[in-house]
Design an enzyme around this catalytic site. Structure first.
Site, PDB file in Angstrom:
ATOM      1  N   THR A  12      24.141  39.192  25.842  1.00 52.10           N
ATOM      2  CA  THR A  12      25.554  39.503  26.081  1.00 52.10           C
ATOM      3  C   THR A  12      26.179  38.322  26.830  1.00 52.10           C
ATOM      4  O   THR A  12      25.515  37.628  27.603  1.00 52.10           O
ATOM      5  CB  THR A  12      25.743  40.803  26.889  1.00 52.10           C
ATOM      6  OG1 THR A  12      25.304  40.607  28.239  1.00 52.10           O
ATOM      7  CG2 THR A  12      24.998  41.967  26.247  1.00 52.10           C
ATOM      8  N   GLY A  19      24.785  32.018  28.726  1.00 50.32           N
ATOM      9  CA  GLY A  19      24.415  32.837  27.570  1.00 50.32           C
ATOM     10  C   GLY A  19      24.314  32.009  26.306  1.00 50.32           C
ATOM     11  O   GLY A  19      23.367  32.167  25.517  1.00 50.32           O
ATOM     12  N   SER A 136      22.731  36.518  40.842  1.00 49.23           N
ATOM     13  CA  SER A 136      23.384  35.354  41.464  1.00 49.23           C
ATOM     14  C   SER A 136      22.833  35.200  42.874  1.00 49.23           C
ATOM     15  O   SER A 136      22.477  36.194  43.533  1.00 49.23           O
ATOM     16  CB  SER A 136      24.888  35.554  41.539  1.00 49.23           C
ATOM     17  OG  SER A 136      25.478  34.581  42.381  1.00 49.23           O
ATOM     18  N   TYR A 149      31.735  40.524  44.559  1.00 48.60           N
ATOM     19  CA  TYR A 149      30.882  39.874  43.548  1.00 48.60           C
ATOM     20  C   TYR A 149      29.413  39.923  43.982  1.00 48.60           C
ATOM     21  O   TYR A 149      28.523  40.314  43.211  1.00 48.60           O
ATOM     22  CB  TYR A 149      31.341  38.429  43.336  1.00 48.60           C
ATOM     23  CG  TYR A 149      30.478  37.632  42.386  1.00 48.60           C
ATOM     24  CD1 TYR A 149      30.513  37.874  41.009  1.00 48.60           C
ATOM     25  CD2 TYR A 149      29.616  36.633  42.856  1.00 48.60           C
ATOM     26  CE1 TYR A 149      29.712  37.134  40.142  1.00 48.60           C
ATOM     27  CE2 TYR A 149      28.826  35.891  41.995  1.00 48.60           C
ATOM     28  CZ  TYR A 149      28.881  36.148  40.635  1.00 48.60           C
ATOM     29  OH  TYR A 149      28.087  35.425  39.759  1.00 48.60           O
TER      30      TYR A 149
HETATM   31  P1  NAP Z   1      30.959  31.795  31.324  1.00 49.99           P
HETATM   32  O1  NAP Z   1      30.650  30.457  30.717  1.00 49.99           O
HETATM   33  O2  NAP Z   1      32.346  32.095  31.740  1.00 49.99           O
HETATM   34  O3  NAP Z   1      30.421  32.910  30.331  1.00 49.99           O
HETATM   35  C1  NAP Z   1      30.648  34.259  30.557  1.00 49.99           C
HETATM   36  C2  NAP Z   1      30.326  34.985  29.265  1.00 49.99           C
HETATM   37  O4  NAP Z   1      30.456  36.377  29.493  1.00 49.99           O
HETATM   38  C3  NAP Z   1      31.272  34.615  28.140  1.00 49.99           C
HETATM   39  O5  NAP Z   1      30.566  34.624  26.911  1.00 49.99           O
HETATM   40  C4  NAP Z   1      32.282  35.752  28.190  1.00 49.99           C
HETATM   41  O6  NAP Z   1      32.922  35.900  26.931  1.00 49.99           O
HETATM   42  C5  NAP Z   1      31.366  36.908  28.540  1.00 49.99           C
HETATM   43  N1  NAP Z   1      32.034  38.056  29.117  1.00 49.99           N
HETATM   44  C6  NAP Z   1      32.779  38.120  30.249  1.00 49.99           C
HETATM   45  N2  NAP Z   1      33.255  39.370  30.432  1.00 49.99           N
HETATM   46  C7  NAP Z   1      32.780  40.117  29.397  1.00 49.99           C
HETATM   47  C8  NAP Z   1      32.905  41.466  29.010  1.00 49.99           C
HETATM   48  N3  NAP Z   1      33.655  42.332  29.705  1.00 49.99           N
HETATM   49  N4  NAP Z   1      32.268  41.870  27.892  1.00 49.99           N
HETATM   50  C9  NAP Z   1      31.528  41.018  27.159  1.00 49.99           C
HETATM   51  N5  NAP Z   1      31.382  39.730  27.471  1.00 49.99           N
HETATM   52  C10 NAP Z   1      31.997  39.284  28.572  1.00 49.99           C
HETATM   53  O7  NAP Z   1      30.076  32.007  32.645  1.00 49.99           O
HETATM   54  P2  NAP Z   1      28.523  31.767  33.003  1.00 49.99           P
HETATM   55  O8  NAP Z   1      28.502  30.915  34.224  1.00 49.99           O
HETATM   56  O9  NAP Z   1      27.742  31.377  31.816  1.00 49.99           O
HETATM   57  O10 NAP Z   1      28.154  33.238  33.483  1.00 49.99           O
HETATM   58  C11 NAP Z   1      27.094  33.979  32.933  1.00 49.99           C
HETATM   59  C12 NAP Z   1      26.491  34.837  34.019  1.00 49.99           C
HETATM   60  O11 NAP Z   1      25.971  33.997  35.041  1.00 49.99           O
HETATM   61  C13 NAP Z   1      27.453  35.795  34.726  1.00 49.99           C
HETATM   62  O12 NAP Z   1      26.810  37.031  34.914  1.00 49.99           O
HETATM   63  C14 NAP Z   1      27.701  35.116  36.062  1.00 49.99           C
HETATM   64  O13 NAP Z   1      28.061  36.037  37.064  1.00 49.99           O
HETATM   65  C15 NAP Z   1      26.349  34.495  36.307  1.00 49.99           C
HETATM   66  N6  NAP Z   1      26.317  33.406  37.275  1.00 49.99           N
HETATM   67  C16 NAP Z   1      26.936  32.233  37.029  1.00 49.99           C
HETATM   68  C17 NAP Z   1      26.871  31.223  37.973  1.00 49.99           C
HETATM   69  C18 NAP Z   1      27.539  29.895  37.768  1.00 49.99           C
HETATM   70  O14 NAP Z   1      27.603  29.093  38.725  1.00 49.99           O
HETATM   71  N7  NAP Z   1      28.015  29.578  36.578  1.00 49.99           N
HETATM   72  C19 NAP Z   1      26.159  31.410  39.167  1.00 49.99           C
HETATM   73  C20 NAP Z   1      25.530  32.626  39.380  1.00 49.99           C
HETATM   74  C21 NAP Z   1      25.603  33.619  38.419  1.00 49.99           C
HETATM   75  P3  NAP Z   1      34.412  36.557  26.811  1.00 49.99           P
HETATM   76  O15 NAP Z   1      35.201  36.041  27.987  1.00 49.99           O
HETATM   77  O16 NAP Z   1      34.915  36.102  25.491  1.00 49.99           O
HETATM   78  O17 NAP Z   1      34.183  38.021  26.863  1.00 49.99           O
END
Ligand code: NAP
Length: 242
Positions: A12, A19, A136, A149
């Site tokens: 997801t 992802g 996270s 968060y």
């Molecule tokens: P990202 O590039 O913004 O990707 C987020 C993904 O989640 C996108 O594919 C988005 O697609 C999807 N998404 C968001 N809301 C959604 C919903 N309601 N239903 C289905 N899909 C949804 O961010 P990322 O950094 O890869 O984040 C992935 C995970 O890593 C998250 O759980 C985030 O909290 C965690 N994380 C990230 C970091 C960081 O520094 N990047 C650090 C710690 C944890 P759509 O918007 O099109 O739905």
């Protein structure tokens, strides 16, 4: 032979960032990968980026009907070996500024969405399957503005402890990957001053790459982690470890 040869995975939030990098790696390692996201165009681009052994399904993880639709489509392919419940959202609000909308926006995606993404996969999960959630470092570090968060990520860290016990008789392993700051679109949306504080606290002196988190996801998805369950695997350049 790839580490996920013949396996089926659901990722997801597979249309961007962590992802998408994971979907690419899983497919390269032999899995057929279903990826989800809400935005059609980004999803279509992601499918093209993964290339082969991939199908995109538009689904909002906060909407149970969308998840039912997702697993109806997955069912036509067969059973599932890996669920990476990774879709998540992040935004800042100080304790003074938190309102109900902020709370629900975060908890609906990061907790409710994760819970039902996994629950609705259960009837299709093979015994011995791997469940991976994206947590996270915010769950264990106090950072101004990230109380809701961080609490959402602490909640899912607990869920894998319970699921480890509930699903042990089926040999299903549940684990969390907790990234530190990773250079993805969600991180680029964080306020500049918040990021400066976060970056200065990374022992390795840099942000991580989505591909580095994907490698950890591959470890937890594959037989390489056959005796690993219930853990939180930090991929954070040491941020939460010192
Ligand atoms: P990202 O590039 O913004 O990707 C987020 C993904 O989640 C996108 O594919 C988005 O697609 C999807 N998404 C968001 N809301 C959604 C919903 N309601 N239903 C289905 N899909 C949804 O961010 P990322 O950094 O890869 O984040 C992935 C995970 O890593 C998250 O759980 C985030 O909290 C965690 N994380 C990230 C970091 C960081 O520094 N990047 C650090 C710690 C944890 P759509 O918007 O099109 O739905």
């Amino acid at each position: 032979m790839g580490k996920l040869e013949g396996k089926t995975a659901v990722v997801t939030g597979g249309s961007s960032g962590i992802g998408l990098a994971t979907a690419k790696l899983f497919a390269a390692e032999g899995a057929f990968v279903f990826i989800t996201g809400r935005r059609e165009e980004e999803l279509a681009q992601a499918v093209r980026a993964v290339g082969v052994n991939v199908q995109g399904v538009r689904a909002d993880v906060t909407n149970p009907a969308d998840l039912d639709h997702l697993y109806e489509i997955v069912r036509t392919k067969g059973r599932i070996d890996v669920v990476f419940a990774n879709a998540g959202t992040s935004e800042m609000a100080s304790l003074e500024d938190v309102d109900e909308e902020h709370f629900h926006r975060i908890f609906d995606v990061n907790v409710k969405g994760v819970l039902f993404s996994v629950q609705k996969a259960l009837p299709l999960l093979n015994d011995g399957a791997s469940i991976i959630l994206t947590g996270s470092i915010a769950a264990v570090k106090g950072a101004p503005g990230y109380s809701v968060y961080g609490a959402s990520k602490a909640a899912i860290r607990h869920m894998v402890r319970a699921w480890t016990m509930e699903l042990k008789d089926r040999g299903i392993r549940s684990n969390v990957i907790s990234p530190g700051p990773i250079d993805t679109p969600v991180m680029r949306r964080q306020p500049r001053d918040a990021m400066a504080g976060i970056l200065s606290a990374i022992p390795m002196g840099r942000t991580g790459r989505a591909e580095e988190v994907a490698e950890a996801a591959l470890f937890l998805a594959s037989e390489d982690s056959s005796f690993v369950t219930g853990i939180e695997l930090f991929v954070d350049g040491g941020s939460a470890q010192v």
